[in-house]
Design a protein around this motif. Sequence first.
Motif, short mmCIF file in Angstrom:
data_model
loop_
_atom_site.label_atom_id
_atom_site.label_comp_id
_atom_site.label_asym_id
_atom_site.label_seq_id
_atom_site.Cartn_x
_atom_site.Cartn_y
_atom_site.Cartn_z
N LEU A 85 0.83 -1.20 0.00
CA LEU A 85 0.00 0.00 0.00
C LEU A 85 0.88 1.26 0.00
CD1 LEU A 85 -2.56 -1.26 2.68
CD2 LEU A 85 -2.83 -1.30 0.18
N PRO A 86 1.68 1.44 -1.06
CA PRO A 86 2.63 2.55 -1.06
C PRO A 86 1.98 3.93 -1.16
CG PRO A 86 2.58 1.53 -3.22
CD PRO A 86 1.73 0.67 -2.30
N LEU A 136 -0.34 5.04 0.83
CA LEU A 136 -0.85 5.49 2.13
C LEU A 136 -0.03 6.58 2.82
CD1 LEU A 136 -2.30 2.26 3.79
CD2 LEU A 136 -3.53 4.22 2.84
N PRO A 137 1.30 6.58 2.79
CA PRO A 137 2.02 7.61 3.54
C PRO A 137 1.61 9.05 3.26
CG PRO A 137 3.53 5.86 3.00
CD PRO A 137 2.24 5.57 2.25
N TYR A 149 -1.57 3.72 9.06
CA TYR A 149 -0.17 3.54 9.38
C TYR A 149 0.14 2.06 9.59
CZ TYR A 149 4.25 4.17 11.90
OH TYR A 149 5.55 4.11 12.30
N TYR A 151 -0.20 0.13 6.26
CA TYR A 151 0.98 0.35 5.42
C TYR A 151 2.14 -0.53 5.86
CZ TYR A 151 5.13 2.50 3.44
OH TYR A 151 6.32 2.69 2.80
N HIS A 152 2.44 -0.50 7.17
CA HIS A 152 3.60 -1.23 7.66
C HIS A 152 3.42 -2.74 7.68
CE1 HIS A 152 6.37 2.01 8.41
NE2 HIS A 152 5.34 2.73 8.82
N THR A 210 3.89 -3.29 3.48
CA THR A 210 4.95 -2.65 2.72
C THR A 210 6.24 -2.63 3.54
OG1 THR A 210 3.21 -1.23 1.82
CG2 THR A 210 5.48 -0.57 1.37
N TYR A 225 11.18 7.01 -0.57
CA TYR A 225 10.21 5.94 -0.85
C TYR A 225 10.50 5.36 -2.23
CZ TYR A 225 7.23 7.04 3.14
OH TYR A 225 6.74 7.22 4.40
#
Length: 179
Positions: free
Chosen positions: A43-44, A46-47, A94, A97-98, A101, A178
């Motif tokens: 899910l790149p 999301l940040p 958060y 994502y982690h 990814t 990223y």
Amino acid sequence: MENNSLEKKFSKVIVGVSILIPVVVALLFTVKLKDLGYNVEPLPFLPPIYATINGITALVLVAGVFAIKNGNRILHKRLMTSAIALSVAFLVMYVAYHMTTDSTKFGGEGSIKMVYFFILISHIILSIAVIPLVLITYVRALAERFDRHKKIAKITFPIWLYVAVTGVVVYLMISPYYV
């Protein structure tokens, strides 16, 4: 007396949530869904979304302070409730994502790397510390213990604002790295 009992009623919940959230996040940080056999896409995207949510949270917090200073208690309550909801949305994204990814390493060198890690570490520590502060502050308002609410809000607000703003700063500093 009833208002005091509302605080007591939620005190164990506040302690539990304040311990549970950081522990669960730390544990989930070590888990990758693909390693557990789930076929999930990273899910790149999301940040920047959760960094934006942090920025919006900061603006909502400031607006909430202005609202209460202008005597608008209803708007203040809505804004603070929104800030909590935004913080929860941030946390969910958060963690997602982690869990999907690989972590991004900061690529800066020299003094900027020291600045980045100072901001990151203070952000992480204060993001853990702010959980019980926000919950206690909110419950005191719900209990209509406004004298006690105001005292702790003076501590909670700058810490929560720092966490929200530094969340954006951390993102901006690491975003060039990223993949």
